[in-house]
Scaffold this active site. Structure first.
Site, PDB file in Angstrom:
ATOM      1  N   THR A 228      19.754  10.271 -10.882  1.00  8.32           N
ATOM      2  CA  THR A 228      20.272   8.942 -11.205  1.00  8.32           C
ATOM      3  C   THR A 228      19.387   7.876 -10.580  1.00  8.32           C
ATOM      4  O   THR A 228      18.765   8.096  -9.531  1.00  8.32           O
ATOM      5  CB  THR A 228      21.696   8.722 -10.661  1.00  8.32           C
ATOM      6  OG1 THR A 228      21.640   8.566  -9.227  1.00  8.32           O
ATOM      7  CG2 THR A 228      22.624   9.850 -11.013  1.00  8.32           C
ATOM      8  N   ASP A 229      19.322   6.715 -11.212  1.00  9.87           N
ATOM      9  CA  ASP A 229      18.753   5.570 -10.517  1.00  9.87           C
ATOM     10  C   ASP A 229      19.652   5.284  -9.318  1.00  9.87           C
ATOM     11  O   ASP A 229      20.826   5.651  -9.292  1.00  9.87           O
ATOM     12  CB  ASP A 229      18.665   4.356 -11.442  1.00  9.87           C
ATOM     13  CG  ASP A 229      17.586   3.380 -11.004  1.00  9.87           C
ATOM     14  OD1 ASP A 229      17.198   3.414  -9.818  1.00  9.87           O
ATOM     15  OD2 ASP A 229      17.129   2.569 -11.835  1.00  9.87           O
ATOM     16  N   TRP A 230      19.111   4.620  -8.327  1.00  7.28           N
ATOM     17  CA  TRP A 230      19.826   4.455  -7.058  1.00  7.28           C
ATOM     18  C   TRP A 230      21.062   3.570  -7.256  1.00  7.28           C
ATOM     19  O   TRP A 230      20.961   2.382  -7.544  1.00  7.28           O
ATOM     20  CB  TRP A 230      18.877   3.871  -6.021  1.00  7.28           C
ATOM     21  CG  TRP A 230      18.196   4.908  -5.176  1.00  7.28           C
ATOM     22  CD1 TRP A 230      18.135   4.928  -3.822  1.00  7.28           C
ATOM     23  CD2 TRP A 230      17.499   6.089  -5.604  1.00  7.28           C
ATOM     24  NE1 TRP A 230      17.457   6.048  -3.370  1.00  7.28           N
ATOM     25  CE2 TRP A 230      17.058   6.769  -4.440  1.00  7.28           C
ATOM     26  CE3 TRP A 230      17.222   6.649  -6.839  1.00  7.28           C
ATOM     27  CZ2 TRP A 230      16.347   7.977  -4.493  1.00  7.28           C
ATOM     28  CZ3 TRP A 230      16.516   7.838  -6.901  1.00  7.28           C
ATOM     29  CH2 TRP A 230      16.090   8.490  -5.749  1.00  7.28           C
ATOM     30  N   GLY A 231      22.233   4.191  -7.106  1.00  8.55           N
ATOM     31  CA  GLY A 231      23.484   3.497  -7.372  1.00  8.55           C
ATOM     32  C   GLY A 231      23.870   3.506  -8.833  1.00  8.55           C
ATOM     33  O   GLY A 231      24.800   2.805  -9.236  1.00  8.55           O
ATOM     34  N   GLY A 232      23.194   4.314  -9.647  1.00  7.91           N
ATOM     35  CA  GLY A 232      23.404   4.289 -11.086  1.00  7.91           C
ATOM     36  C   GLY A 232      24.462   5.238 -11.602  1.00  7.91           C
ATOM     37  O   GLY A 232      24.682   5.314 -12.807  1.00  7.91           O
TER      38      GLY A 232
END
Length: 833
Positions: A228-232
């Site tokens: 995942t993208d960071w916090g995604g």
């Protein structure tokens, strides 16, 4: 599964823990099972590895690394082999710093010039973007570590980037926004891939089974890890079920509990968890030994020279006017007296802002490097305020200097606040003070060479004030030396644009709705992105896709074409050696299914001495004639006569040939659907009815909803006094940063962040239960405390007691959720221990 023996030794809790980050940039390891933690690092154009306390946006210092030119620059070289060399150098530096997975390259399609992150991406064309990205991936992974192409997929704007819903038809999705990823997956086999923040047609990319399972894994054969993208991550269990492997950065044990609860409820199978864990183990065991064995140093000087070579290869000569009917202004002769003007000549704009920012091993400036040339420097003046505004003293000093030089080297650029991760550009213009100075300088000395630094295209109404314009893009730490190599003729420019430069922003079909400030971002233009639009709609541009000048000239001839390839001759007809980038486009003038006027399907770099000729063959692969048919759900080919066009740019076709192509006889998917506006690219203002005809279903309903995915920027639409204050503070901080000229990346991230991201970005201090408690407050739960306040006053308990009751009313549910998170985490931690 490859590692069933290891998986069989793990508890369910341990397996769930492996599917998330353990630190901001590290995975979770299990020592007893010999599964080490691995390290991730940002790295689209250089390694940003934080040796100490890590954070998402790079606010804390990172280890020194080579800042290579950004993707926009290297893409202008049209040289995947150069990209592979740059990737190999970045991979070597990553491994030397203990980094196992380098998060890059970025290959999102440049839908609109205002995307604040365009500098991180290769092109508006998916074929070119895919070929360049594949080179980077091969290079990075040649060191034994993993590359992580991003952001998958349809990620075109920074505004609302964590909760924006990209609405588009299946054909546009496949042909424009997925093809680059398909090329990189099939041709370079990346070990990981990063899912994007946004939704796609109503489903978050990271939990979109159509995207991750049907297409990425089953159709393309990807067998690596999705990160995942960071916090995604929105719903971790849904992501795991759809094919997502790692939830990053470090969500804490609340995410482990989410998976455990989903398995207990029967909404997630342990088989799906095992499949993802198998991917984790396979990744870790395949890359970590290489990182451990890697040398701990790298050759900084050699990498600096490679960065300089890449910057020169990616610089594009946009204009080179002759002086009084004689030779073109560039290259400059030895001993030419030059005035160096522009704030960016002393403090270069050489990389973008955000998570890609590199702590460079060194940074060259034009002012420092001009002494290494054969030019005679008569002086330097900054000329203007970097971030806008008038300064008469600086302006006048620059004009006086210009009068005493043969040639003015004028360094213009977009400043740091203009393009940054987390925010989209406000316009397509240079700051007015730079444009005004360029005009004034040209009045006192017409021999002006503009050295332009920008991560994407700008309006060029000022171009008449320069005899020569060299677009340096964002040239990395060695970009200044590379620019002077071209100015002095040491390097013959060969770069060509990988994005169309419109005359003005309003000419771009998505301009009226970009960036979308609503929940939905509607891709109403369909296939017509970049040159596909401008050429089909016959709209003039400032500089076309594929355009770039040289210090020599080239002639084309002897085209022989077939359904499989095109062979032709290129001759250097000038007086100096040079490299031509030849481009092959396909067109079907008598099409039945609407399509762009032409599409890039091949290219080659041809280096020639004066008078030399070479025979060039460009092969046409399996993607040359295909289109995606949403009725059959397959790639199809429309048979008949096609035209192959060999070109020096998309607007400069040199040779044409017709070939007969065998079709698949698929039905026209648009039969009975009114898509007439797409026939001639009349897509600047597509009606609801036409867009629905393209989609094949009604346009989804929009509207803001108070829930987990409500963004902080929308808290003023909530019903909580407390969160109104939070919104006002964030807005003030953002406005202050905008005025300062330096983006506040933390504020920008939070501004566009949904409430649920608190459970993914706080290291376990917040879980979804606490997020839900906060959502209740945003919905107006706190106003119930006003009744208690009023009752306390009416009963004579006093205002202080009433305020206390009101505060307890608000805080107790939040505190309860906080404590319960800690208690539940403690239970899981004991099992993991």
């Amino acid at each position: 599964m490859k590692h069933e023996d290891i998986i069989g030794k793990l508890s369910l809790e341990e397996k769930c823990a492996l599917l998330q980050g353990g630190t901001t940039f590290g995975s979770w390891g299990i020592e007893r099972a010999d599964i080490p933690a691995i390290e991730f690092s940002d790295g689209p154009n250089g390694v940003r590895h934080q040796a100490g306390a890590a954070d998402h946006l790079g606010l804390n210092g990172s280890e020194p690394a080579t800042c290579f030119p950004t993707a926009v620059t290297v893409a202008n070289s049209w040289d995947p082999e150069l990209g592979e060399r740059v990737g190999a150098a970045m991979g070597q530096e990553a491994a030397s710093q203990g980094v196992d997975v380098l998060l890059g390259p970025g290959l999102c399609i440049k839908r609109n010039p205002l995307c604040g992150r365009n500098f991180e991406y290769f092109s508006e064309d998916p074929y070119l973007a895919g070929k360049m990205a594949a080179g980077y991936v091969r290079g990075i992974q040649s060191n034994g570590i993993a590359a992580c192409p991003k952001h998958f997929a349809v990620n075109s704007q920074e505004t609302r980037r964590q909760a924006s819903d990209s609405i588009l038809d299946e054909r546009t999705l496949r042909e424009i926004y997925l093809t680059a990823f398909e090329i990189v997956v099939r041709e370079a086999q990346p070990k990981t891939i990063m899912s994007s923040y946004n939704l796609i047609n109503g489903t978050y990319a990271n939990e979109n089974a159509h995207l991750l399972d049907d297409i990425l894994r089953k159709e393309w054969g990807f067998d690596g890890s999705v990160v995942t993208d960071w916090g995604g991550s929105n719903d971790h269990a849904a992501g795991v079920a759809a094919g997502s492997t790692f939830e990053m950065p470090a969500p804490g044990l609340g995410s482990v509990r989410e998976l455990l609860d989903a398995v207990a409820a029967g909404t997630l199978s342990e088989k799906d968890i095992d499949a993802r864990v198998d991917e984790v183990i396979d990744l870790v065991l395949s890359i970590h030994p290489a990182t451990l064995a890697a040398p701990k140093t790298f050759d900084q000087d050699a990498h600096h020279e490679l960065a300089r070579e890449a910057a020169a290869a990616g610089a594009v000569l946009l204009k080179n006017e002759a002086i009084a009917g004689g030779a073109p202004l560039l290259p400059l002769a030895e001993g030419t007296k030059v005035a160096l003007i522009g704030d960016f000549a002393q403090t270069p704009r050489y990389q973008g802002a955000g998570s890609s920012a590199v702590n460079s091993t060194k940074v060259d400036s034009l002012l420092d490097m001009v002494g290494e040339t054969d030019l005679t420097l008569v002086g330097y003046e900054p000329g203007f305020e970097r971030h806008g505004g008038q300064n008469t003293s600086k302006r006048n000093a620059a004009l006086e200097l210009a009068r005493h030089a043969d040639v003015v080297l004028l360094a213009l650029a977009l400043d740091e606040i203009a393009e940054s991760e987390g925010a989209d550009r406000l316009n397509m213009k240079l700051n007015e003070n730079q444009v005004e100075l360029a005009h004034a300088v040209a009045q006192v000395n017409p021999n002006v060479v503009v050295l332009l630094s920008a991560g994407s295209c700008v309006e060029t109404d000022w171009a008449d004030d320069a005899r020569s314009i060299l677009y340096c893009a964002l040239g990395g730490q060695a970009g200044a030396g590379a620019a002077l190599d071209i100015v002095c003729g040491k390097v013959n420019p060969s770069g060509k644009l990988t994005e169309t430069w419109p005359l003005r922003l309003e000419d771009v079909p998505s301009s009226a709705s970009f960036p979308s400030d609503e929940k939905r971002a509607e891709y109403r233009e369909g296939l017509y992105v970049g040159y596909r639009y401008f050429q089909t709609a016959k709209k003039p541009v400032a500089y076309p896709f594929g355009y770039g000048l040289s210090y020599t000239t080239f002639a084309y001839g002897n085209l022989e074409a077939s359904e499989w390839d095109a062979t032709f001759t290129v001759t250097n007809t000038g007086t100096v050696a040079g490299t031509e980038i030849v481009q092959l486009y396909v067109s079907k003038p008598d099409h039945q299914v609407f399509r762009p006027e032409q599409e890039l399907k091949g290219f080659a770099r041809v280096t020639l001495e004066p008078g030399q000729s070479k025979v060039v063959t460009i092969e046409l692969g399996d993607k040359a004639f295909r289109y995606f048919n949403d009725k059959t759900g397959n790639w199809e080919v429309e048979g008949g006569t096609w035209e192959l066009r060999v070109a020096s740019s998309s607007d400069d076709v040199r040779l044409t040939a017709q070939v007969e192509v065998t079709g698949t006889d698929a039905p026209n998917p648009y039969e009975g659907r009114d898509v007439s506006c797409y026939e001639d690219a009349s897509v600047a203002a597509v009606s609801d009815a036409s867009f629905e005809a393209l989609l094949g279903h009604p346009v989804p309903a929009g509207g803001s909803v108070i829930g987990r995915n409500m963004c902080f920027r929308d808290l003023n639409h909530g019903r909580s006094l407390i969160f109104w204050v939070v919104w006002a503070v964030l807005r003030a901080l953002k406005t202050g940063a905008d005025k300062s000229g330096k983006p506040n990346l933390n504020v920008l991230f939070i501004w566009n962040m949904p409430l649920r991201a608190l459970a993914k970005m706080t290291g376990g201090m917040v879980d979804m239960g606490l997020v839900d408690a906060l959502v209740r407050e945003v919905r107006g739960f706190g106003w119930g405390g006003v009744i208690l306040l009023a009752a306390a006053i009416a009963l004579g308990w006093g205002v202080g007691a009433g305020i206390g009751l009101w505060a307890l009313w608000i805080l107790l549910p939040i505190l309860y959720a906080f404590v319960m998170n800690l208690v539940r985490n403690s239970g899981v931690a004991k099992k993991l221990a």
